[in-house]
Design a protein around this motif. Structure first.
Motif, PDB file in Angstrom:
ATOM      1  N   PRO A 296      50.416   9.690  82.128  1.00  0.00           N
ATOM      2  CA  PRO A 296      49.075  10.110  82.533  1.00  0.00           C
ATOM      3  C   PRO A 296      49.022  11.610  82.796  1.00  0.00           C
ATOM      4  N   GLU A 297      47.814  12.143  82.779  1.00  0.00           N
ATOM      5  CA  GLU A 297      47.654  13.560  83.082  1.00  0.00           C
ATOM      6  C   GLU A 297      47.958  13.829  84.548  1.00  0.00           C
ATOM      7  N   ARG A 298      48.459  15.036  84.808  1.00  0.00           N
ATOM      8  CA  ARG A 298      48.708  15.475  86.183  1.00  0.00           C
ATOM      9  C   ARG A 298      48.060  16.838  86.385  1.00  0.00           C
ATOM     10  N   LEU A 299      47.405  17.011  87.498  1.00  0.00           N
ATOM     11  CA  LEU A 299      46.825  18.316  87.807  1.00  0.00           C
ATOM     12  C   LEU A 299      47.919  19.330  88.114  1.00  0.00           C
ATOM     13  N   ILE A 300      47.719  20.555  87.647  1.00  0.00           N
ATOM     14  CA  ILE A 300      48.558  21.653  88.129  1.00  0.00           C
ATOM     15  C   ILE A 300      48.252  21.864  89.604  1.00  0.00           C
ATOM     16  N   GLY A 301      46.980  21.851  89.929  1.00  0.00           N
ATOM     17  CA  GLY A 301      46.539  21.983  91.314  1.00  0.00           C
ATOM     18  C   GLY A 301      45.030  22.090  91.364  1.00  0.00           C
ATOM     19  N   ALA A 302      44.488  22.088  92.574  1.00  0.00           N
ATOM     20  CA  ALA A 302      43.038  22.155  92.753  1.00  0.00           C
ATOM     21  C   ALA A 302      42.714  23.062  93.936  1.00  0.00           C
ATOM     22  N   VAL A 303      41.542  23.684  93.874  1.00  0.00           N
ATOM     23  CA  VAL A 303      41.143  24.637  94.905  1.00  0.00           C
ATOM     24  C   VAL A 303      39.634  24.608  95.065  1.00  0.00           C
ATOM     25  N   GLY A 304      39.175  24.938  96.254  1.00  0.00           N
ATOM     26  CA  GLY A 304      37.758  25.122  96.507  1.00  0.00           C
ATOM     27  C   GLY A 304      37.524  26.506  97.077  1.00  0.00           C
ATOM     28  N   VAL A 305      36.423  27.149  96.679  1.00  0.00           N
ATOM     29  CA  VAL A 305      36.042  28.441  97.258  1.00  0.00           C
ATOM     30  C   VAL A 305      34.654  28.276  97.870  1.00  0.00           C
ATOM     31  N   SER A 306      34.490  28.812  99.081  1.00  0.00           N
ATOM     32  CA  SER A 306      33.275  28.558  99.857  1.00  0.00           C
ATOM     33  C   SER A 306      32.518  29.839 100.174  1.00  0.00           C
ATOM     34  N   HIS A 307      31.285  29.918  99.700  1.00  0.00           N
ATOM     35  CA  HIS A 307      30.351  30.976 100.095  1.00  0.00           C
ATOM     36  C   HIS A 307      31.009  32.359 100.040  1.00  0.00           C
ATOM     37  N   ILE A 308      31.499  32.704  98.857  1.00  0.00           N
ATOM     38  CA  ILE A 308      32.243  33.952  98.699  1.00  0.00           C
ATOM     39  C   ILE A 308      31.311  35.164  98.815  1.00  0.00           C
ATOM     40  N   GLU A 309      31.764  36.147  99.567  1.00  0.00           N
ATOM     41  CA  GLU A 309      31.008  37.395  99.733  1.00  0.00           C
ATOM     42  C   GLU A 309      31.549  38.451  98.762  1.00  0.00           C
ATOM     43  N   LEU A 310      30.655  39.116  98.042  1.00  0.00           N
ATOM     44  CA  LEU A 310      31.084  40.168  97.131  1.00  0.00           C
ATOM     45  C   LEU A 310      31.754  41.320  97.876  1.00  0.00           C
ATOM     46  N   LYS A 311      31.272  41.592  99.062  1.00  0.00           N
ATOM     47  CA  LYS A 311      31.792  42.739  99.814  1.00  0.00           C
ATOM     48  C   LYS A 311      33.222  42.513 100.304  1.00  0.00           C
ATOM     49  N   SER A 312      33.692  41.276 100.282  1.00  0.00           N
ATOM     50  CA  SER A 312      35.059  41.019 100.742  1.00  0.00           C
ATOM     51  C   SER A 312      36.102  41.284  99.661  1.00  0.00           C
ATOM     52  N   ALA A 313      35.662  41.487  98.412  1.00  0.00           N
ATOM     53  CA  ALA A 313      36.607  41.819  97.338  1.00  0.00           C
ATOM     54  C   ALA A 313      37.188  43.211  97.566  1.00  0.00           C
ATOM     55  N   VAL A 314      38.456  43.388  97.204  1.00  0.00           N
ATOM     56  CA  VAL A 314      39.131  44.670  97.404  1.00  0.00           C
ATOM     57  C   VAL A 314      39.639  45.194  96.067  1.00  0.00           C
ATOM     58  N   VAL A 315      39.834  46.487  96.002  1.00  0.00           N
ATOM     59  CA  VAL A 315      40.394  47.118  94.810  1.00  0.00           C
ATOM     60  C   VAL A 315      41.917  46.975  94.871  1.00  0.00           C
ATOM     61  N   PRO A 316      42.524  46.328  93.876  1.00  0.00           N
ATOM     62  CA  PRO A 316      43.973  46.128  93.935  1.00  0.00           C
ATOM     63  C   PRO A 316      44.741  47.392  93.580  1.00  0.00           C
ATOM     64  N   LYS A 317      45.897  47.539  94.198  1.00  0.00           N
ATOM     65  CA  LYS A 317      46.794  48.637  93.842  1.00  0.00           C
ATOM     66  C   LYS A 317      47.889  48.068  92.939  1.00  0.00           C
ATOM     67  N   LEU A 318      47.678  48.248  91.628  1.00  0.00           N
ATOM     68  CA  LEU A 318      48.589  47.671  90.648  1.00  0.00           C
ATOM     69  C   LEU A 318      49.636  48.689  90.248  1.00  0.00           C
ATOM     70  N   GLU A 319      50.869  48.211  90.175  1.00  0.00           N
ATOM     71  CA  GLU A 319      51.961  49.074  89.718  1.00  0.00           C
ATOM     72  C   GLU A 319      51.766  49.384  88.230  1.00  0.00           C
ATOM     73  N   PRO A 320      52.211  50.519  87.764  1.00  0.00           N
ATOM     74  CA  PRO A 320      52.063  50.868  86.330  1.00  0.00           C
ATOM     75  C   PRO A 320      52.796  49.850  85.445  1.00  0.00           C
ATOM     76  N   GLU A 321      52.237  49.592  84.270  1.00  0.00           N
ATOM     77  CA  GLU A 321      52.888  48.717  83.307  1.00  0.00           C
ATOM     78  C   GLU A 321      54.192  49.358  82.836  1.00  0.00           C
ATOM     79  N   ILE A 322      55.232  48.540  82.710  1.00  0.00           N
ATOM     80  CA  ILE A 322      56.506  49.019  82.196  1.00  0.00           C
ATOM     81  C   ILE A 322      56.521  48.820  80.685  1.00  0.00           C
ATOM     82  N   SER A 323      56.620  49.892  79.957  1.00  0.00           N
ATOM     83  CA  SER A 323      56.559  49.826  78.492  1.00  0.00           C
ATOM     84  C   SER A 323      57.927  49.453  77.909  1.00  0.00           C
TER      85      SER A 323
END
Length: 323
Positions: A296-323
């Motif tokens: 039978p099928e198996r879920l990888i996983g499940a999640v719920g998100v509730s009343h998300i605020e746009l203002k709570s999003a943050v700009v990520p600090k991503l490390e440079p890609e390694i070529s």
């Protein structure tokens, strides 16, 4: 070890036996006591029978406790993971993620090839440990470059991660990132074949089951709960490393609601930017099973998100890609 106490009742004398198990690392467990009878008239069980019964019960109890200890030892310590979107399982919580009840999702049963039956999903394959909510002026791929993100922590602990980066394009780009972890992939399993497969195989098998338990009627009707082939509905690219697979799904955009056909255009999750704060969105990820040996099928996983605020999003600090 055992603790015994004599208990009298009429002409019979009972011995109350309590099996006490000593746990590794200290501590004890008193299992449910039971009685053996020593009647002044006639014993109900021969001594050897009583001994065999006691031994059998003790062995069974020890086996159950050993299985419990093994399951506890296999559990992952979730306290070391973090994301910028907080975790709150309360019903009235806002601007957070929560664990969804996996049995609210239905998946293909063992006999689906013959009778098309579906069953409640049951136990998931991976643990959801953190969620990030990002924004930027450009597309955000390979978010596992974010320093000390959950995938990096998992890698340091020898765990494997599957990351879903659901991207919402617009004048401001948003990404909601879900981090699922496990100790290791079972070799030959459908999940392992998905992780190590090529993009064509991944796109053909990756599915998402959406649901909007709270939101406007139009959004709830348009999203529904029909499984969607995520790899076919939106553009996905995959970043594979020895310790993780990141799935970047681009195009999860504002819903174009077609009430007549109840379809969702330009996306499958119902992340409607204009009304996202009014929604509770549940979603489950899985790899589609097509053959009897994959069911039978198996879920990888499940999640719920509730009343998300746009203002709570943050700009990520991503490390440079390694070529």
């Amino acid at each position: 070890m055992f603790r015994s106490e004599a208990v009298s009742c009429g002409e019979s004398i009972y011995t109350q036996m309590t099996l006490i198990l000593l746990l590794k690392g200290g501590g004890t467990i008193d299992l449910e006591p039971y009685l053996t009878q020593s009647s002044t008239a006639e014993p109900t069980l021969a001594p050897m029978a009583v001994e065999r019964t006691t031994t059998t019960r003790a062995a069974t109890s020890v086996g159950l406790v050993a299985a419990l200890e093994e399951e506890q030892a296999d559990q992952i310590d979730l306290s070391c993971f973090w994301g910028n979107l907080r975790h709150d399982d309360r019903d009235n919580a806002r601007d957070c993620w929560k664990l969804s009840d996996v049995n609210n999702f239905r998946v293909r049963s063992k006999h689906f090839c013959y009778d098309k039956t579906k069953i409640p999903a049951g136990k998931h394959l991976m643990d959801l440990v953190a969620v990030d909510w990002f924004k930027d002026t450009k597309r955000m791929d390979h978010v596992t470059r974010h320093q000390s993100c959950a995938a990096q922590v998992a890698s340091e602990k020898g765990l494997f991660s599957l990351i879903f980066n659901l991207q919402v394009p617009g004048s401001t780009h948003y990404s909601m990132v879900f981090y699922f972890v496990t100790r290791q992939l079972a070799m030959g399993s459908l999940l392992q074949r998905f992780v190590d497969g090529d993009d064509e195989f991944r796109n053909s098998r990756l599915k998402l089951i959406p649901s909007v338990p709270k939101g406007s009627w139009i959004v709830r009707q348009s999203v529904g709960s029909t499984p969607c082939s995520l790899g076919k509905a939106v553009d996905c690219n995959y970043i594979r490393s020895p310790k993780y697979l990141e799935v970047n799904a681009l195009g999860i955009s504002i819903i174009d609601v077609d009430i007549g056909s109840s379809t969702v255009a330009n996306g499958v999750l119902g992340l409607v930017i204009a009304v996202i704060t009014t929604l509770v969105v549940d979603m489950a990820f899985l790899v589609q099973a097509n053959t009897a040996d994959e069911l039978p099928e198996r879920l990888i996983g499940a999640v719920g998100v509730s009343h998300i605020e746009l203002k709570s999003a943050v700009v990520p600090k991503l490390e440079p890609e390694i070529s």
